[in-house]
Design an enzyme around this catalytic site. Structure first.
Site, short mmCIF file in Angstrom:
data_model
loop_
_atom_site.label_atom_id
_atom_site.label_comp_id
_atom_site.label_asym_id
_atom_site.label_seq_id
_atom_site.Cartn_x
_atom_site.Cartn_y
_atom_site.Cartn_z
N LYS A 170 -2.41 -8.76 -4.46
CA LYS A 170 -2.99 -9.66 -3.46
C LYS A 170 -1.90 -10.44 -2.74
CE LYS A 170 -7.52 -10.26 -5.64
NZ LYS A 170 -8.51 -11.22 -6.15
N ILE A 171 -0.89 -10.87 -3.53
CA ILE A 171 0.24 -11.59 -2.90
C ILE A 171 0.93 -10.68 -1.91
CG2 ILE A 171 2.49 -12.65 -3.36
CD1 ILE A 171 1.41 -13.53 -6.07
N GLY B 101 -3.08 -15.03 -7.65
CA GLY B 101 -2.08 -14.81 -8.69
C GLY B 101 -1.67 -13.36 -8.86
N GLU B 102 -2.52 -12.42 -8.46
CA GLU B 102 -2.23 -11.00 -8.63
C GLU B 102 -1.16 -10.57 -7.63
OE1 GLU B 102 -5.69 -8.55 -8.58
OE2 GLU B 102 -6.92 -10.08 -9.55
N SER B 103 -0.23 -9.75 -8.11
CA SER B 103 0.90 -9.35 -7.27
C SER B 103 0.43 -8.52 -6.07
CB SER B 103 1.91 -8.53 -8.10
OG SER B 103 1.27 -7.38 -8.65
#
Length: 1437
Positions: free
Chosen positions: A643-644, A639-641
């Site tokens: 990580k994305i 969900g973290e930007s």
């Protein structure tokens, strides 16, 4: 009237046409065509419109359609026999014109169609006919564009049926091969439109139209196997089936004058038009491949069209609570039926054509899975039929598709927890069972999925489902329970049928892995060779088992999970990014959240793993949205930007490297990927109210491709793909079975291209051991529960079949524990283990089908697979004991193989005692003759009370008992023990131990009659098994001996048990001694148990025991060689010497041993002599027996002489001396034994004993007896005997004095003769003078003996005579000669000193005066060989 005529024509025509199978002659055909012309014209003339038109001046004008028929009439009879050379268009065109005309009504069109149908069926048209291809094309074109006025619904339906008839006839015609792809598609399109029109019409039209459609599909796809698989498919990318779909959707036909409504369209017009849609731009007609003779292009188009009919599911929510009739299931059902027909006819040929195969692999299978999850049991059943056909024909091409269907549809639907209705569960279960009944389905399931690390354990899931579903839950058996049971038994029965005794695989033991080697994409060298793929799948299954444990650890703690995998050598000792990436990519069951978090981490190692993970995917020639779906299907996007961002960067880099195509750099791929993720969230998140439009999406992605715009069509296609099919951002966790999304299906089809080949198992059973190990436990439990609840005989028989199949497999694979569990389960259902047994049980058992079936099954297993039974023997024996208590066992259950060898003459009595019938308890032994007193009378009263007559059984009881006995006969229980000699050692040992345990340990005086009866029965079985296994006696002997010993030592009163024990032991010895010389001592030693019997027990059975011992000795005397063995035998015989009943047999046995010395040996000589002495001393029996005993003892001296001569042949001087010493010892023991009998109170025995003693003392010429032994003999035997007899006389009555006097006479003769016999030896000894003095003293004493004050004349006369004889011999021998006195009293003087006391006149008789004077001496002279010294003491004596 006109309409009636038309209908009659149509009916007649229909009948005639169907029966026209033989081509008519030319003239006949002309007549038929003329008849059809007349029929059409007749109907047309009845219509006012087609009547003659009158113009001005009375001019008559006929319609062109009528004119063409008349012109045709003029020609047909001139063609006669030239029909094959005539263009069919010439005689078909008028009819086709009528069909195409929009001016004709339904009756006219119908008759014209009938005429064309008739001509097609007359077989005039074939491949040799001129211009036949054009003619068929014209027919198809005309019929598919048929126009007519609708006058009434009935006429309209008739025309539609005729259209179907003609089109089907075209396809069935021999010349149909000349039809092109376009026309075949048009035919299918037209028929399908009629099918849907028929939905609002009569039932007849509906059925005919559907039937015609199926026939068309069969005609078309039956041609598939004949086609060359190399023929190119249609080349255009967009299949023409799309046009078929458009045609059906828009329904290009119109209805004039009346409103017509069907399921798809409604229009207002006068005419009903059915025509093939050509397309807006005419692509269908211009496509060159569609103009070729029909083949793969048409089939691809038609099959794709059928698949597209299933897309109705895309807009239907599949939820458990949805209404099964919420959508019109008629269309998909019909489409599924057509698809099934096509697959049935095309079969495996679909796999030879890539486009057809791709349709099945992708679109069809996806729709099948979606429909399989619908709420309609009917649709599910049809889907399952299709999948079964696909499995049969194309399983090698559909590996992952089958896994998805079985897991996502069948295994899911068959469980109630997912909300499926009972009917759906039943259909799914039936489908699974159908699959299980396929010969190789189960082994292929295991090999391809359970042994593949990237697939789920489908076989395990199936086995668990079937076993769970077979359990009835708090209710009676349901159809589902029985279905599941049927499936379980189909699994085990299939394995049992495959069992091959030539190559029984026992699986491969789990082996420790060596150093880490990459195995994720490992492939077998040859998937067709079982010698290669079987070890390979075993190896992969071994890895998978350990890998699944690692997955479990990883899902709880990723760090510890990776450490565990390193320890198991499934990851390298030093982790590298590549191996971890492969672990994430190919391992099933991992928590996708954990994978996403790991891959999105900023840790340097995790970033390296992420990039390696992205590179594993094959994105070549793949659309961006498809690649993104496949990538995100393997984990959950964090969900973290940040990580994305990291994840999408790795994806974009990998995608750009493999499929640059439109994108100019990886940044463009990253931006567009991010944009697709945002679009997916926007379109499919319910919280987003304002959705992004296509223009918004295109605008958002301007200038991202290296500063330039991406093509609008490219972005538009991406937009619609995301809108129509969501990218699932939260995939199912841990590999759980869930609903199949489009994204997941895309990933699956991509994975299917890279998966390992499908393994064809063939007919071998190489993997059955592994599968059976998984299945056996749950199967036994499930079958047992169903068997417990079932009442119907067919269900019970099904369970029994399952039990027997499991037993066969357990035995074949050496799984003794499984077989024991099975036996234990079955024994519970026999009802024979109930603690209280009575006659009522026989009543119940005789009528209890379940109990009888279970009993027969138990003993069938015990007979067939006895080699592998271990602990199960105890339960089997418990059942046998119950049957024994009920008295329904065979009469000779414990028959052993050697019984028939016994001589009935010799052993009749023994058999009566030792081998009582086992079907009923043996009668109690008769009480001892000595038993008396209060307890004896009390026992008698009890026995009298017990002998009261029992009530007679009723007819019903007798019938039930007879049924029970018949069932037991079918069990062949006797074979278990009769065939025990073939049992494997371990099983035999366990059987014996079970028998001992079942018999129970006897307790002194505490055994009930029932316990004793049971123990006796077990003991007989034990003895029978022992006798049957004489070659393996050492396996059993310890257990058998210990039990018999416990019985013997704990029994204090005669009873059946101890009787069986004693005589059983004797039988064992009788049977085994001839065959087991090395065990002779061990066997005979066991007979010492008989010596330990309580006195009362021994007394009761002594006679019978002796009889047995006699038979044993007579049969095996030559085998008994050891002293210990003979000691046991002789001890048993010695006991009988004083037993009134047993002494006769005992003496007979002893006589057999000692007579003529045949069986006498140094090992038994002393034993036999002592036994004979006991018989001689015994007063049981007549005196003759004692006399015979003495004879036996005396006769044995011959053996000693013979053995003494054999000492010369002994090897070595020391051995010879030892043998001589032993023989002398035996001689001494013989004369000692005789000496004891010489004092017997019976005169005849006593005198005979003295004579035999004399014989033994004087008949030893062949034995050199040393002086010391002679002296010992005189001192211990002769002198004591001579002295004891007078003392004995003092104790007897006057009447007996005379008999003792005779014995004394014999003893004195014995003394004299023995002295003379030994004189040469003893005269040279220094103590000879002392011995001589003792002899003289003895004679002197008897000379003066008196009986009750009176002198015995016989003795008084005998002594001088004996002395004279002795002196003469000594004189002759030179021992006694006159000599001068030397150094005191001499031998001569001493002799005459004593002689004068006995008989003074003897000196002058022996040595007359002349002889003395001749010597001139009166003293004692030395003997020739030396001097005789006389001590002072001897002189005094």
């Amino acid at each position: 009237m006109a309409m009636n005529y038309v209908h009659q024509q149509e009916v007649n025509g229909s009948v005639d046409h169907s029966n026209c199978l033989i081509a008519p002659s030319g003239g006949a055909f002309a007549c038929m065509v003329n008849s059809e012309i007349g029929a059409v014209l007749a109907v047309m003339r009845r219509n006012v419109r087609w009547g003659v038109h009158y113009a001005s001046d009375d001019e008559q004008i006929e319609h062109s359609l009528i004119t063409s028929f008349k012109e045709l009439r003029k020609k047909i009879f001139s063609w006669q026999n030239r029909w094959h050379s005539i263009d069919p268009v010439l005689y078909l065109q008028p009819f086709l014109d009528v069909i195409k005309s929009d001016e004709t009504g339904a009756p006219i069109t119908g008759v014209a169609l009938s005429s064309v149908y008739k001509i097609l069926n007359l077989q005039i048209l074939d491949s040799k006919t001129v211009n036949v291809d054009n003619a068929l094309h014209l027919i198809v074109d005309a019929v598919t564009s048929c126009r007519f006025e609708v006058t009434d619904p009935a006429s309209e339906e008739v025309v539609l049926m005729k259209i179907l008839q003609v089109l089907l006839a075209c396809m069935k015609n021999k010349a149909s091969v000349s039809l092109n792809n376009h026309h075949v598609c048009s035919i299918v399109n037209t028929c399908f439109r009629i099918v849907h029109q028929a939905s609002s019409k009569s039932e007849l039209l509906q059925r005919i139209s559907r039937h015609t459609m199926h026939e068309l599909v069969r005609c078309i796809f039956s041609h598939l196997p004949d086609l060359d698989h190399k023929r190119p498919d249609i080349s255009n990318e967009k299949s023409s089936s799309s046009k078929l779909e458009e045609s059906v959707a828009t329904q290009s036909h119109t209805l004039e004058e009346k409103q017509y409504v069907d399921g798809y369209a409604s229009a207002k017009s006068d005419s009903h038009v059915l025509e093939t849609r050509q397309g807006k731009d005419g692509t269908l007609t211009s496509d060159s491949t569609m103009m070729e003779p029909y083949g793969i292009p048409a089939m691809v188009e038609i099959f794709h069209f059928f698949c597209s009919l299933l897309n109705v599911m895309e807009n239907i929510d599949i939820i458990p609570r949805s209404n099964p009739i919420a959508y019109h299931e008629d269309v998909p059902l019909f489409a599924l039926g057509l698809i099934n027909s096509a697959i049935e006819l095309g079969g495996s040929s679909f796999g030879n054509h890539p486009k057809l195969l791709a349709l099945i692999q992708e679109e069809l299978f996806y729709n099948l899975i979606q429909f399989g999850l619908s709420m309609s049991p009917l649709i599910l059943s049809t889907v399952c039929s299709i999948v079964l056909n696909l499995y049969h024909h194309l399983r090698t091409k559909l590996k992952l598709q089958f896994e998805a269907f079985v897991s996502s549809v069948l295994l899911r639907t068959a469980q109630s927890k997912y909300g499926a209705s009972y009917q759906q569960q039943e259909v799914a279960m039936e489908a699974l069972i159908d699959f299980c009944r396929q010969p190789m389905f189960v082994p292929e399931l295991y090999a391809n999925y359970d042994c593949d690390i990237s697939c789920t354990n489908v076989f395990e899931d199936l086995a668990n489902l079937l076993s769970r579903s077979a359990f009835p839950v708090n209710s009676p058996l349901s159809a589902m329970n029985i279905l599941a049971l049927d499936g379980l038994i189909a699994l085990v029965q299939g394995m049992a049928d495959r069992v091959s005794h030539e190559s029984l695989g026992s699986g491969e033991a789990s082996q420790e892995l060596g150093e880490y080697k990459q195995f994720w994409t490992l492939r077998c060298n040859d998937y067709c060779d079982p010698h290669q793929w079987v070890p390979f799948v075993h190896h992969m299954k071994n890895i998978k088992k350990k890998l699944m444990i690692g997955v479990d650890h990883f899902n709880r703690d990723p760090k510890k999970g990776l450490e565990y995998l390193q320890g198991m050598k499934l990851l390298p000792e030093k982790l590298d990014p590549k191996s971890v990436a492969l672990f994430f990519r190919y391992t099933i069951g991992l928590e996708k959240n954990l994978i996403g978090d790991f891959l999105g981490s900023h840790d340097e190692f995790c970033v390296q793993v992420l990039h390696e993970f992205a590179r594993i995917f094959d994105f070549r020639d793949m659309h961006l949205d498809t690649a993104l779906r496949i990538f995100l299907e393997t984990f959950r996007l964090p969900g973290e930007s940040q990580k994305i961002q990291r994840v999408l960067e790795a994806f974009a880099e990998s995608y750009y490297e493999q499929s640059p195509n439109i994108l100019v750099n990886k940044d463009a791929a990253l931006l567009l990927s991010y944009s697709l993720i945002m679009l997916n969230t926007d379109q499919h998140n319910a919280q987003v109210k304002k959705k992004m439009s296509e223009e918004d999406f295109i605008r958002n992605n301007r200038k991202i491709n290296g500063g330039n715009d991406l093509p609008r069509e490219f972005l538009s296609e991406l937009y619609h793909s995301i809108c129509e099919n969501e990218i699932r951002m939260v995939p199912d966790q841990g590999g759980a079975i869930g609903l199949l999304t489009q994204s997941h299906w895309i990933g699956l089809t991509h994975k299917a291209k890279q998966t390992s080949p499908f393994i064809i198992s063939g007919s071998g059973s190489q993997l059955d051991y592994d599968m059976f190990s998984i299945l056996s436990g749950p199967a036994i439990a499930a079958i047992s529960v169903v068997f417990d609840h079932a009442e119907q005989e067919d269900v019970l028989q099904l369970c029994i079949d399952g039990y027997l199949a499991i037993a066969k497999l357990s035995a074949s694979y050496g799984l003794g524990e499984v077989l024991d569990d099975l036996v234990i389960s079955l024994c519970k259902f026999t009802t024979l283990l109930h603690p209280s047994l009575s006659e009522k049980l026989i009543m119940y058992f005789g009528d209890d089908t379940k109990a009888k079936m279970a009993t027969v099954a138990v003993f069938t297993i015990a007979n067939r697979y006895s080699d592998h039974i271990r602990s199960g023997w105890r339960n089997i024996l418990d059942c046998i004991l119950s049957l024994h208590k009920l008295g329904v066992l065979p009469s000779r259950l414990a028959t052993d193989a050697t019984d028939e060898l016994e001589s009935s003459n010799d052993n009749d009595q023994v058999k009566k005692l030792g081998t009582n019938s086992l079907s009923s308890p043996a009668p109690a032994a008769a009480p001892s003759r000595k038993s008396s007193g209060f307890m004896g009378r009390f026992s008698l009263l009890l026995s009298l009370d017990a002998d009261e007559p029992a009530p007679q059984p009723s007819e019903e009881q007798l019938a039930a008992r007879q049924r029970t006995i018949q069932t037991i006969q079918n069990c062949h229980i006797d074979s278990i023990f009769a065939e025990s000699k073939f049992l494997q050692a371990e099983s035999l040992t366990q059987l014996v131990r079970a028998l001992v345990m079942s018999a129970g340990r006897p307790l002194k005086g505490n055994n009930s009659a029932e316990d004793e009866e049971t123990a006796a029965f077990c003991l007989e079985l034990l003895i029978a098994i022992t006798l049957n296994n004489r070659d393996r006696i050492m396996l059993l002997w310890q257990n058998v001996y210990e039990y018999i010993a416990s019985v013997v030592q704990s029994t204090v009163m005669p009873c059946t048990l101890v009787e069986k024990a004693v005589f059983g032991l004797l039988r064992i010895c009788q049977r085994l001694l001839p065959y087991k010389e090395n065990l002779t001592d061990e066997l005979l030693k066991s007979l010492q148990l008989v010596l330990k019997l309580d006195a009362r027990v021994a007394d009761a059975y002594c006679e019978q025991i002796t009889q047995e011992v006699m038979h044993l000795v007579k049969a095996n005397a030559m085998q008994i060689r050891s002293h210990m063995g003979w000691r046991t035998i002789i001890s048993l015989l010695s006991i009988t010497a004083r037993h009134p009943e047993a002494s006769e047999a005992g003496f007979e046995t002893l006589s057999y041993i000692m007579s003529e010395g045949v069986h006498l040996s140094p090992a038994n000589y002393v034993l036999c002599v002592n036994a004979a002495r006991q018989f001689a001393e015994s007063r049981v029996g007549h005196v003759e027996r004692s006399v015979k005993s003495l004879d036996l003892m005396a006769d044995s001296i011959g053996c000693l002489v013979k053995w003494f001569h054999q000492t010369k042949e002994a090897a070595g001087e020391e051995a010879a001396m030892k043998m001589a010493e032993d023989i002398l010892e035996m001689w001494m023991r013989l004369v000692q034994a005789l000496r004891k009998v010489c004092l017997d109170h019976r005169e005849e025995v006593r005198n005979h004993a003295i004579l035999q003693l004399q014989r033994c003392l004087t008949g030893v010429d062949g034995i050199r007896i040393p002086t010391e032994l002679w002296l010992q003999c005189f001192n211990l035997i002769i002198f004591t005997l001579v002295e004891d007899l007078p003392a004995m006389a003092q104790q007897h009555s006057p009447k007996e004095l005379r008999s003792i006097e005779g014995s004394i006479v014999l003893s004195l003769k014995l003394l004299s003769k023995t002295f003379l016999q030994s004189l040469p030896d003893i005269s040279q000894d220094q103590s000879f003078c002392q011995l001589w003095v003792k002899v003289l003293n003895c004679l002197e004493k008897h000379m003066n003996i008196r009986f009750r004050g009176k002198r015995s004349e016989k003795i008084h006369e005998l002594v001088p005579e004996l002395l004279k004889n002795t002196l003469l011999v000594m004189k002759t021998s030179g021992i006694l000669t006159p000599s001068d006195p030397v150094a005191g009293d001499s031998f001569w003087q001493l002799t005459w000193l004593h002689v004068k006391n006995i008989a003074p006149a003897l000196q002058s008789e022996v040595f007359p005066t002349e002889e003395l004077e001749k010597h001139g001496k009166t003293g004692c002279s030395p003997m020739p060989d030396g001097n005789v010294h006389v001590s002072q003491n001897e002189t005094a004596a």
